[in-house]
Design an enzyme around this catalytic site. Sequence first.
Site, mmCIF file in Angstrom:
data_model
loop_
_atom_site.group_PDB
_atom_site.id
_atom_site.type_symbol
_atom_site.label_atom_id
_atom_site.label_comp_id
_atom_site.label_asym_id
_atom_site.label_seq_id
_atom_site.Cartn_x
_atom_site.Cartn_y
_atom_site.Cartn_z
ATOM 1 N N HIS A 112 0.851 -1.186 0.000
ATOM 2 C CA HIS A 112 0.000 0.000 0.000
ATOM 3 C C HIS A 112 0.888 1.237 0.000
ATOM 4 O O HIS A 112 2.056 1.181 0.390
ATOM 5 C CB HIS A 112 -0.907 0.029 1.231
ATOM 6 C CG HIS A 112 -1.898 -1.096 1.290
ATOM 7 N ND1 HIS A 112 -3.058 -1.113 0.555
ATOM 8 C CD2 HIS A 112 -1.893 -2.256 2.000
ATOM 9 C CE1 HIS A 112 -3.737 -2.226 0.819
ATOM 10 N NE2 HIS A 112 -3.038 -2.934 1.689
ATOM 11 N N ASP A 115 -1.091 8.758 -2.041
ATOM 12 C CA ASP A 115 -0.931 9.871 -2.975
ATOM 13 C C ASP A 115 -1.747 11.036 -2.436
ATOM 14 O O ASP A 115 -2.975 10.943 -2.337
ATOM 15 C CB ASP A 115 -1.427 9.448 -4.365
ATOM 16 C CG ASP A 115 -1.616 10.618 -5.324
ATOM 17 O OD1 ASP A 115 -1.102 11.712 -5.059
ATOM 18 O OD2 ASP A 115 -2.300 10.420 -6.355
ATOM 19 N N HIS A 117 -3.185 14.569 -3.140
ATOM 20 C CA HIS A 117 -3.435 15.517 -4.219
ATOM 21 C C HIS A 117 -2.969 16.921 -3.851
ATOM 22 O O HIS A 117 -2.761 17.756 -4.732
ATOM 23 C CB HIS A 117 -4.926 15.542 -4.569
ATOM 24 C CG HIS A 117 -5.387 14.345 -5.334
ATOM 25 N ND1 HIS A 117 -6.583 14.308 -6.021
ATOM 26 C CD2 HIS A 117 -4.824 13.121 -5.519
ATOM 27 C CE1 HIS A 117 -6.745 13.125 -6.592
ATOM 28 N NE2 HIS A 117 -5.688 12.380 -6.294
ATOM 29 N N HIS A 152 -5.341 9.155 -1.523
ATOM 30 C CA HIS A 152 -5.775 7.777 -1.760
ATOM 31 C C HIS A 152 -4.571 6.878 -1.991
ATOM 32 O O HIS A 152 -3.448 7.338 -2.202
ATOM 33 C CB HIS A 152 -6.746 7.690 -2.950
ATOM 34 C CG HIS A 152 -6.179 8.201 -4.251
ATOM 35 N ND1 HIS A 152 -5.346 7.454 -5.053
ATOM 36 C CD2 HIS A 152 -6.340 9.385 -4.879
ATOM 37 C CE1 HIS A 152 -5.024 8.146 -6.130
ATOM 38 N NE2 HIS A 152 -5.604 9.339 -6.050
ATOM 39 N N CYS A 153 -4.818 5.590 -1.965
ATOM 40 C CA CYS A 153 -3.780 4.601 -2.262
ATOM 41 C C CYS A 153 -3.567 4.544 -3.775
ATOM 42 O O CYS A 153 -4.512 4.680 -4.557
ATOM 43 C CB CYS A 153 -4.197 3.234 -1.721
ATOM 44 S SG CYS A 153 -2.871 2.010 -1.668
ATOM 45 N N HIS A 163 -8.018 -0.701 -4.914
ATOM 46 C CA HIS A 163 -7.797 -0.224 -3.557
ATOM 47 C C HIS A 163 -8.677 0.986 -3.242
ATOM 48 O O HIS A 163 -9.231 1.094 -2.145
ATOM 49 C CB HIS A 163 -6.321 0.125 -3.348
ATOM 50 C CG HIS A 163 -5.433 -1.072 -3.217
ATOM 51 N ND1 HIS A 163 -4.293 -1.086 -2.445
ATOM 52 C CD2 HIS A 163 -5.513 -2.315 -3.768
ATOM 53 C CE1 HIS A 163 -3.709 -2.276 -2.522
ATOM 54 N NE2 HIS A 163 -4.439 -3.034 -3.327
ATOM 55 N N MET A 168 -9.935 3.028 0.213
ATOM 56 C CA MET A 168 -8.684 3.691 0.582
ATOM 57 C C MET A 168 -8.598 5.112 0.024
ATOM 58 O O MET A 168 -7.885 5.386 -0.948
ATOM 59 C CB MET A 168 -7.484 2.865 0.129
ATOM 60 C CG MET A 168 -7.311 1.579 0.915
ATOM 61 S SD MET A 168 -5.679 0.852 0.723
ATOM 62 C CE MET A 168 -4.693 1.939 1.764
ATOM 63 N N HIS A 273 -26.756 17.874 -2.706
ATOM 64 C CA HIS A 273 -27.917 18.743 -2.520
ATOM 65 C C HIS A 273 -28.404 18.578 -1.094
ATOM 66 O O HIS A 273 -28.550 17.451 -0.605
ATOM 67 C CB HIS A 273 -29.028 18.371 -3.504
ATOM 68 C CG HIS A 273 -30.308 19.109 -3.274
ATOM 69 N ND1 HIS A 273 -30.484 20.418 -3.656
ATOM 70 C CD2 HIS A 273 -31.474 18.722 -2.700
ATOM 71 C CE1 HIS A 273 -31.705 20.808 -3.332
ATOM 72 N NE2 HIS A 273 -32.328 19.803 -2.747
ATOM 73 N N GLU A 297 -28.208 25.614 -5.097
ATOM 74 C CA GLU A 297 -29.149 24.551 -4.733
ATOM 75 C C GLU A 297 -28.489 23.179 -4.802
ATOM 76 O O GLU A 297 -28.735 22.310 -3.966
ATOM 77 C CB GLU A 297 -30.367 24.579 -5.660
ATOM 78 C CG GLU A 297 -30.002 24.457 -7.131
ATOM 79 C CD GLU A 297 -31.210 24.478 -8.048
ATOM 80 O OE1 GLU A 297 -32.202 23.813 -7.715
ATOM 81 O OE2 GLU A 297 -31.143 25.149 -9.093
ATOM 82 N N THR A 298 -27.656 22.968 -5.794
ATOM 83 C CA THR A 298 -26.922 21.716 -5.997
ATOM 84 C C THR A 298 -25.570 22.097 -6.569
ATOM 85 O O THR A 298 -25.451 23.065 -7.319
ATOM 86 C CB THR A 298 -27.671 20.797 -6.981
ATOM 87 O OG1 THR A 298 -28.974 20.517 -6.460
ATOM 88 C CG2 THR A 298 -26.932 19.479 -7.193
ATOM 89 N N HIS A 324 -27.646 14.138 -5.717
ATOM 90 C CA HIS A 324 -28.906 14.368 -6.422
ATOM 91 C C HIS A 324 -29.018 13.621 -7.737
ATOM 92 O O HIS A 324 -29.857 13.953 -8.576
ATOM 93 C CB HIS A 324 -29.173 15.868 -6.630
ATOM 94 C CG HIS A 324 -30.631 16.208 -6.625
ATOM 95 N ND1 HIS A 324 -31.507 15.765 -7.596
ATOM 96 C CD2 HIS A 324 -31.376 16.923 -5.759
ATOM 97 C CE1 HIS A 324 -32.719 16.226 -7.343
ATOM 98 N NE2 HIS A 324 -32.672 16.927 -6.213
#
Length: 363
Positions: A112, A115, A117, A152-153, A163, A168, A273, A297-298, A324
Amino acid sequence: MITRRSTIVGAALSAAFIARPCLAQVPDLPRKKVDLVAPPLVHPHEQATSNGPMILEFRLLVEEKERVIDEIGTRLQAMTFNGSIPGPMMVVHQGDFVEVTLASAATNTMPHNIDFHAATGASGGGDLTLIEPGEEAVIRWKATRTGVFVYHCIPGGSMIPWHIASGMAGAVMVLPRDGLKDGAGKPLHYDRVYYLGENDFYVPRDANGKFKTYASPGEAFSDTIELMHKLVPTHVVFNGRVGALTGRNAMPAKVGETVLIVHSQPDRDSRPHLIGGHGDYVWETGKFSNPPETGLETWLIRGGSAGAALYTFLEPGIYAYVNHNMIEAVELGATAHFKVEGAWNDDLMTQVMAPGPVNAAAH
């Protein structure tokens, strides 16, 4: 099984990096060890700080473990950071250094890594953190950009989507040192913060349509990958299972409180939403260097990213927070609840007439 040499691109690290010593020089900065908490909660932190940059120390333990993901007892051979899906959210300020110890439980069965971002270089840290069961590695990176970001992995090849789809992933929030601001530069404050990690799960079925169970992640691999290739999830959930944040697990708030909602999705686009509410201020792309949109709204959470929304609750009640795509919200599980306490405001909404028989004379 992949080997330690198998990074996302399958390439060796550069000769320039290999020539460097294994232990980098430690910046002469104060240190703070942070105890992480399971989502939707977030560890205590300052929203704005007058202190200078520091080194924040975090520890993540990778655990492969079976988890029940719905009300009928469907079992997922999950992979987790600190035992939770999503992994815990880490909060720092721009200019801080993030020092993460990534450890793998000795009971795990495969390599494992992680990463970030939010980080720059070396596959977000993936090239520097690939560990086998029973090992640990330490990485330090500088938080140069503000916003909310996925981690994440990323161990290589088909292991990457497998994964991630097994749980993960998590998030990092890098706050501006002077806190959040609206589009005009006015300070924004939140009374509570909740982290919702959305995941799509792929659990194979047997010939009779029942969800299959497996003794280990490796045993589930072939069937799961085959199902993942169809891009049709069996579950779309918040925080690891259907109902994880509904009913008795609803997130509490009070009328008049402003809540920051951080929402991540490592794989697929989502459309959050808040039924009965709005996004007062929304960083749809999750980056605080951009002015927030208002009154939404969304909004859209792009796959492989996180977003943030501020809302001040004005009425009491149960608020459903949904993806939504209502098929995924109602049928596959992507629903959470906020339970808001306080006094009702008739000026915002009132029932003029209760449901009853149609008054024919009136029509």
